[in-house]
Design a protein around this motif. Structure first.
Motif, PDB file in Angstrom:
ATOM      1  N   LEU A 261      68.777 -61.917  53.132  1.00 45.66           N
ATOM      2  CA  LEU A 261      67.490 -61.488  53.678  1.00 45.66           C
ATOM      3  C   LEU A 261      66.470 -62.617  53.607  1.00 45.66           C
ATOM      4  CD1 LEU A 261      67.265 -57.881  52.207  1.00 45.66           C
ATOM      5  CD2 LEU A 261      67.245 -58.450  54.645  1.00 45.66           C
ATOM      6  N   ALA A 262      66.422 -63.307  52.469  1.00 45.79           N
ATOM      7  CA  ALA A 262      65.470 -64.406  52.314  1.00 45.79           C
ATOM      8  C   ALA A 262      65.726 -65.514  53.333  1.00 45.79           C
ATOM      9  CB  ALA A 262      65.548 -64.956  50.895  1.00 45.79           C
ATOM     10  N   ARG A 263      66.966 -65.644  53.794  1.00 46.97           N
ATOM     11  CA  ARG A 263      67.326 -66.711  54.732  1.00 46.97           C
ATOM     12  C   ARG A 263      66.895 -66.401  56.160  1.00 46.97           C
ATOM     13  NH1 ARG A 263      71.422 -68.236  58.115  1.00 46.97           N
ATOM     14  NH2 ARG A 263      72.530 -66.251  57.835  1.00 46.97           N
ATOM     15  N   VAL A 264      66.994 -65.138  56.587  1.00 49.94           N
ATOM     16  CA  VAL A 264      66.794 -64.847  58.007  1.00 49.94           C
ATOM     17  C   VAL A 264      65.618 -63.918  58.310  1.00 49.94           C
ATOM     18  CG1 VAL A 264      69.259 -65.161  58.461  1.00 49.94           C
ATOM     19  CG2 VAL A 264      68.368 -62.863  58.020  1.00 49.94           C
ATOM     20  N   ALA A 265      65.124 -63.198  57.321  1.00 52.22           N
ATOM     21  CA  ALA A 265      64.205 -62.090  57.604  1.00 52.22           C
ATOM     22  C   ALA A 265      62.744 -62.528  57.631  1.00 52.22           C
ATOM     23  CB  ALA A 265      64.391 -60.987  56.558  1.00 52.22           C
ATOM     24  N   LEU A 266      61.925 -61.635  58.158  1.00 46.76           N
ATOM     25  CA  LEU A 266      60.474 -61.786  58.100  1.00 46.76           C
ATOM     26  C   LEU A 266      60.018 -61.277  56.740  1.00 46.76           C
ATOM     27  CD1 LEU A 266      57.689 -62.283  59.446  1.00 46.76           C
ATOM     28  CD2 LEU A 266      57.811 -59.934  60.297  1.00 46.76           C
ATOM     29  N   ARG A 267      59.278 -62.108  56.016  1.00 46.65           N
ATOM     30  CA  ARG A 267      58.945 -61.787  54.624  1.00 46.65           C
ATOM     31  C   ARG A 267      57.514 -61.255  54.503  1.00 46.65           C
ATOM     32  NH1 ARG A 267      59.797 -65.636  49.296  1.00 46.65           N
ATOM     33  NH2 ARG A 267      58.293 -64.594  47.940  1.00 46.65           N
ATOM     34  N   PHE A 268      57.362 -60.221  53.672  1.00 45.07           N
ATOM     35  CA  PHE A 268      56.054 -59.689  53.287  1.00 45.07           C
ATOM     36  C   PHE A 268      55.932 -59.835  51.764  1.00 45.07           C
ATOM     37  CE2 PHE A 268      57.526 -57.351  56.963  1.00 45.07           C
ATOM     38  CZ  PHE A 268      56.418 -57.218  57.788  1.00 45.07           C
ATOM     39  N   ASP A 269      54.886 -60.461  51.299  1.00 44.58           N
ATOM     40  CA  ASP A 269      54.634 -60.560  49.865  1.00 44.58           C
ATOM     41  C   ASP A 269      53.614 -59.511  49.456  1.00 44.58           C
ATOM     42  OD1 ASP A 269      56.347 -62.715  49.129  1.00 44.58           O
ATOM     43  OD2 ASP A 269      54.955 -64.114  50.091  1.00 44.58           O
ATOM     44  N   LEU A 270      53.980 -58.652  48.525  1.00 44.84           N
ATOM     45  CA  LEU A 270      53.050 -57.638  48.040  1.00 44.84           C
ATOM     46  C   LEU A 270      52.084 -58.279  47.049  1.00 44.84           C
ATOM     47  CD1 LEU A 270      55.555 -55.968  49.105  1.00 44.84           C
ATOM     48  CD2 LEU A 270      54.819 -54.192  47.509  1.00 44.84           C
ATOM     49  N   PRO A 271      50.827 -57.895  47.082  1.00 48.40           N
ATOM     50  CA  PRO A 271      49.856 -58.512  46.168  1.00 48.40           C
ATOM     51  C   PRO A 271      50.130 -58.142  44.722  1.00 48.40           C
ATOM     52  CG  PRO A 271      48.857 -56.685  47.365  1.00 48.40           C
ATOM     53  CD  PRO A 271      50.211 -56.900  47.974  1.00 48.40           C
ATOM     54  N   GLU A 272      49.740 -59.044  43.829  1.00 46.28           N
ATOM     55  CA  GLU A 272      49.833 -58.772  42.396  1.00 46.28           C
ATOM     56  C   GLU A 272      48.766 -57.762  42.013  1.00 46.28           C
ATOM     57  OE1 GLU A 272      51.944 -59.958  40.166  1.00 46.28           O
ATOM     58  OE2 GLU A 272      53.034 -61.325  41.479  1.00 46.28           O
ATOM     59  N   PRO A 273      49.052 -56.893  41.039  1.00 47.48           N
ATOM     60  CA  PRO A 273      48.008 -55.969  40.585  1.00 47.48           C
ATOM     61  C   PRO A 273      46.874 -56.726  39.920  1.00 47.48           C
ATOM     62  CG  PRO A 273      49.907 -55.905  39.120  1.00 47.48           C
ATOM     63  CD  PRO A 273      50.308 -56.740  40.294  1.00 47.48           C
ATOM     64  N   ALA A 274      45.675 -56.182  40.025  1.00 47.59           N
ATOM     65  CA  ALA A 274      44.514 -56.820  39.413  1.00 47.59           C
ATOM     66  C   ALA A 274      44.685 -56.860  37.897  1.00 47.59           C
ATOM     67  CB  ALA A 274      43.240 -56.064  39.774  1.00 47.59           C
ATOM     68  N   GLN A 275      44.442 -58.027  37.316  1.00 52.65           N
ATOM     69  CA  GLN A 275      44.559 -58.193  35.877  1.00 52.65           C
ATOM     70  C   GLN A 275      43.209 -57.993  35.207  1.00 52.65           C
ATOM     71  OE1 GLN A 275      47.453 -58.676  34.252  1.00 52.65           O
ATOM     72  NE2 GLN A 275      48.514 -58.581  36.233  1.00 52.65           N
ATOM     73  N   PRO A 276      43.179 -57.288  34.068  1.00 59.01           N
ATOM     74  CA  PRO A 276      41.904 -57.133  33.370  1.00 59.01           C
ATOM     75  C   PRO A 276      41.392 -58.483  32.887  1.00 59.01           C
ATOM     76  CG  PRO A 276      43.727 -56.385  32.003  1.00 59.01           C
ATOM     77  CD  PRO A 276      44.290 -56.646  33.370  1.00 59.01           C
ATOM     78  N   LYS A 277      40.088 -58.635  32.892  1.00 56.80           N
ATOM     79  CA  LYS A 277      39.501 -59.885  32.448  1.00 56.80           C
ATOM     80  C   LYS A 277      39.757 -60.090  30.962  1.00 56.80           C
ATOM     81  CE  LYS A 277      35.783 -60.088  35.866  1.00 56.80           C
ATOM     82  NZ  LYS A 277      34.312 -60.157  36.074  1.00 56.80           N
TER      83      LYS A 277
END
Length: 262
Positions: free
Chosen positions: A228-244
């Protein structure tokens, strides 16, 4: 005043009343947004008592897409329940109750009759179905409308922290069938059903009534992940917000900020 996603989708729908895609995007925004349901009294455990009014031979509950809008409408603090639009639609389905959305307080003021609410609930009830087939060949996705790609991107972006990446590819299966496959990596096991439902909503609200998009959850060590990583269209999901991070500095330990003598 900042526009909400419902405001934006409603404006697009009213500007093009014959555009089915615009109308579907409005219903998608309504289902995906958190709504504030006006109540007659404070909730008691899991029990709530919505404010209901009668109009045009039907009953309507009052809902708003921002907390300040419910206060502006009522002119005072009132009890309310916050819940996703999809949950509200399913809760009210079959009760001959519609939605009065943002009455008198927003450009997206809208009366959604009971039959429209029933359609939305029925659409959301058509969840993903399981199937047994093994991918034999993957290639770059072809022929998918931009509306679906945009909808997938938005749905996956709203799932921050539930998975890491998603890969969209054209697929041929060992049973001779073909289609498109979305492989999701790094998914939290408890979130897999919700992620599959979100992808199904993206497909439905893109207007592809006869469309099919398969979803699979892939381990990083699986050979399918590499393909999949070789041929597919990739979507990166955002990281959850980290507490300060809060750092405590002892008085006098920072040379640029000496202690104050009293």
């Amino acid at each position: 005043m900042t526009e909400t996603p419902i405001d934006t989708a409603f404006a697009a729908m009213t500007a093009a009343p014959q555009d089915d895609a615009a109308r579907l995007r409005f219903y998608d925004a309504l289902a995906s947004s958190e709504l504030f349901l006006m109540l007659t009294k404070e909730p008691e455990g899991d029990s709530i008592s919505p404010e209901v009014f009668e109009l045009q031979d039907a009953s309507f509950v009052l809902v708003f897409d921002r907390e300040d809008r419910i206060s502006e409408f009522a002119g005072r603090a009132v009890p309310y329940a916050a819940l996703p639009g999809r949950a509200l639609a399913q809760m009210l389905n079959g009760q001959n109750i519609g939605l009065a959305l943002n009455p008198e307080v927003a450009p997206s003021e809208f009366l959604m009759p009971p039959d429209a609410l029933a359609w939305l609930s029925g659409t959301l009830d058509h969840g993903p179905e399981e199937r047994e087939a093994r991918p034999e060949r993957l290639s770059a996705p072809r022929g998918l409308p931009d509306s679906l790609i945009t909808a997938l991107d938005a749905k996956l972006a709203s799932a921050a922290g539930l998975a890491r990446s998603a890969y969209l590819a054209e697929v041929a299966y060992d049973d001779g069938s073909q289609g498109h496959l979305l492989g999701i990596t790094g998914a939290i096991p408890e979130a897999q059903r919700a992620l599959a439902g979100a992808v199904n909503e993206a497909l439905v609200f893109s207007g592809l009534e006869a469309g099919v998009l398969d979803v699979t959850f892939v381990d990083d060590s699986d050979i399918l992940a590499a393909e999949l990583a070789r041929v597919a269209l990739r979507f990166d999901l955002p990281e959850p917000a980290q507490p300060k991070k809060v750092e405590q500095i002892a008085p006098g330990s920072d040379p640029d900020s000496p202690p104050i003598l009293k």
